[in-house]
Write an enzyme that holds these catalytic residues in place. Structure first.
Site: not given
Length: 264
Positions: A128-130, A132, A216
């Protein structure tokens, strides 16, 4: 200050002594860096983190220190344990916390903080994106990590996100299938609420694939970047308004359907 130290010890001594001599850094800073996962050595043919500052090293032992005072000074917001099972656990990762560490340290990563809290080995299942926030699975042994990872790669996990985007976006199961990096990518977008005063829209996004920055990039691609997206939109002090709110799957380990979070 950012520096990389790579040494092979020529006399038996402790790791902290060897690194202090080679780097000129105070021993207390080196101990802190080692505890935060910035020191590496090879064990049984595998490069791993060396955290014990007083570890006695034999002649010929190679160790590396990746020292970055800006990285090491960061104090992460801790993750929240949602539910724990023997072979895996479910966590809420806050904005800014990394999924896993880097060579410069792992004290700002979900994996390390989960490992410390549960006192169990932790293995990455998905990312999971940092920037997010949201739900993540963490496995506690290699076999479980492999089984759970296959669910994600096999597209059998239901993944739902909530995002706040710029402008009015009216959609009901809008399919965005623009390829990303030449690969098939599918996101489904549904409007939840439009705020006319802020001119932003809260949307539900279900993804069928898991490409890098997929949500995104897809939302920015239809001219509705996520609020606070520093890469594909405009930075915001509140950060990236993207959260993984729901995970559901048929668990191969517990042999039952598992569901966590909100379905929206």
């Amino acid at each position: 200050m950012r520096k990389q130290i790579d040494i092979t010890v020529d006399s038996a001594q402790s790791a902290v002594d060897a690194l202090a001599q080679a780097s000129g850094l105070p021993k207390q800073r080196i101990k802190d860096a080692m505890a935060k996962g910035a020191c590496w050595w090879t064990q049984k043919g595998k490069k791993v983190r060396l955290r014990k500052a007083k570890r006695e090293l034999k002649v010929g032992t190679r160790i590396e220190l990746f020292y970055d005072d800006q990285v090491l000074s960061k104090i992460p917001e801790p993750p929240k344990l949602v539910q724990a099972f023997r072979s895996y656990s479910v966590w809420f990762k806050p904005h800014g916390l990394l999924s896993q560490g880097s060579q410069w340290g792992d004290h700002c990563s979900l994996l390390r903080l989960a490992e410390v809290e549960l006192n169990k080995p932790c293995f990455l299942v998905h990312r999971l994106d940092g920037d997010a926030a949201g739900l993540m699975l963490v496995a506690h042994d290699g076999k479980s990590a492999g089984a759970l990872s296959q669910l994600f790669s096999g597209r059998t996990v239901s993944k739902i996100y909530r995002a706040t985007v710029t402008g009015p976006l009216i959609a009901e199961d809008l399919v965005i299938d623009a390829k990303l990096d030449g690969k098939e990518s599918i996101s489904r977008v549904t409007t939840l609420n439009y705020d006319s005063e802020a001119d932003t829209t809260v949307v539900k996004v279900a993804i069928e694939t898991g490409r890098k920055h997929q949500i995104r990039r897809h939302l920015a691609g239809i001219n509705h970047p996520i609020v606070g997206d520093r890469l594909y939109g405009t930075p915001d002090a509140a950060g990236l308004q993207l959260e993984a709110v729901h995970l559901a799957f048929d668990c191969p380990l517990l042999k039952r359907r598992q569901s966590f979070g909100q379905t929206l």
